[in-house]
Motif scaffolding. Structure first.
Motif: not given
Length: 312
Positions: A21-28, A30-48
């Motif tokens: 769950p701590d595997k980074v799927l979305f590294p920190a 630049d997303d084009g609109d500023g600094r993008a946060r890092e998100y892990t698989k655990g974050d993805l599961v929590d969102y869904y």
């Protein structure tokens, strides 16, 4: 938490194991609109898990194509249509015809399935516009407003024009950010028309709009023919084609989410295609911007007659 850790999540009658769950799927970055946060698989599961009450009504009964990124958004991706044999028996499937055979698509009818797919790093869920039992008859029609480049003001303008035309045709519609560059306008249908009829109608709507605004809008499928004009894409309205599901995550920095919004929110100066992410999309969903819209399914016959009258 170690890289080989497993987290167990209870969802209804099932327990889903989330591996690494701590595997980074979305590294920190630049997303084009500023600094993008890092998100892990655990974050993805929590969102869904949090989004499940809002996303499942848009998924139930529909064949899915899964966009998987096992090593995160910076790694390779693959599009999965057939359901692997190792998927649990409690995950639903639907077998649909294709040229020369069949495909056994995954169907997401419950929270446990949604979380299992997140564990499989299925970041984005692409859904059919029809449901099992009548896969050749869509109950959704989609207009994809696809700009030349990252030109959201052009998308905003095209959405207003399309919304006005759909209102003239007395067709209800919901607006949705794509989480990428544009917007989708989604029209609920009664499921009585075949895909060919729906696509023909959508094409005619797009052509009427493009003819009225030829300097800004186009239906040209080839990019070289579009110039700087926004493309009114209706190609998703065909058998076996898919569209990103409402509230699905997109494989881009910052984990943007394809998010329903109200037509009034089109006037928000802060709106853009990646406005909502897994950090705040559920808050937007709780406002129920599509409340009552998707239950107002329409037949295309009366709308066709109104469109023909507009075309003279």
């Amino acid at each position: 938490m170690s890289g080989g850790a497993v987290r167990s999540v209870r969802a209804g009658r099932h327990t889903v194991e989330v591996h690494r769950p701590d595997k980074v799927l979305f590294p920190a970055g630049d997303d084009g609109d500023g600094r993008a946060r890092e998100y892990t698989k655990g974050d993805l599961v929590d969102y869904y898990r949090a989004a499940a009450p809002f996303i499942l009504p848009h998924l139930r009964g529909r064949p899915l194509m899964l966009e998987r990124h096992p090593d995160g958004v910076d790694g390779p991706r693959f599009m999965q249509k057939n359901t692997p044999e190792h998927y649990p028996d409690w995950i639903d499937r639907v077998e649909v015809g294709k040229e020369g055979g069949t495909v056994r698509h995954t169907v997401c009818d419950d929270t446990a399935t949604l979380l299992y797919l997140a564990d499989q790093a299925a970041l984005t869920l692409h859904r059919w516009l029809s449901r099992r039992g009548q896969v050749d008859r869509p109950d959704r029609m989609v207009f994809d407003l696809d700009p030349a480049g990252d030109d959201f003001p052009a998308v905003r303008e095209a959405a207003r024009l399309l919304g006005e035309l759909l209102d003239e045709l007395k067709l209800p519609s919901g607006l949705m950010t794509t989480g990428s560059r544009g917007l989708h306008a989604v029209v609920p249908l009664d499921g009585r028309q075949h895909f060919d009829d729906v696509r023909e109608f959508a094409r005619d709507v797009a052509e009427v709009l493009a003819a009225a605004h030829p300097d800004r809008l186009t239906t040209a499928a080839r990019k070289k023919d579009r110039g700087d004009r926004l493309y009114l894409d209706i190609q998703r309205n065909a058998y076996a084609q898919t569209a990103v599901a409402p509230l699905t995550v997109r494989a881009r920095p910052g984990a943007p989410v394809a998010t329903p919004l109200s037509w009034d929110q089109l006037d928000d100066p802060g709106l853009h295609a990646r406005r909502w992410t897994i950090a705040d999309a559920v808050d937007q969903a709780r406002t129920q911007p599509w409340e009552g819209i998707m239950s107002r399914a329409r037949a295309l016959g009366p709308a066709r007659r109104r469109l023909n009258a507009l075309r003279g």
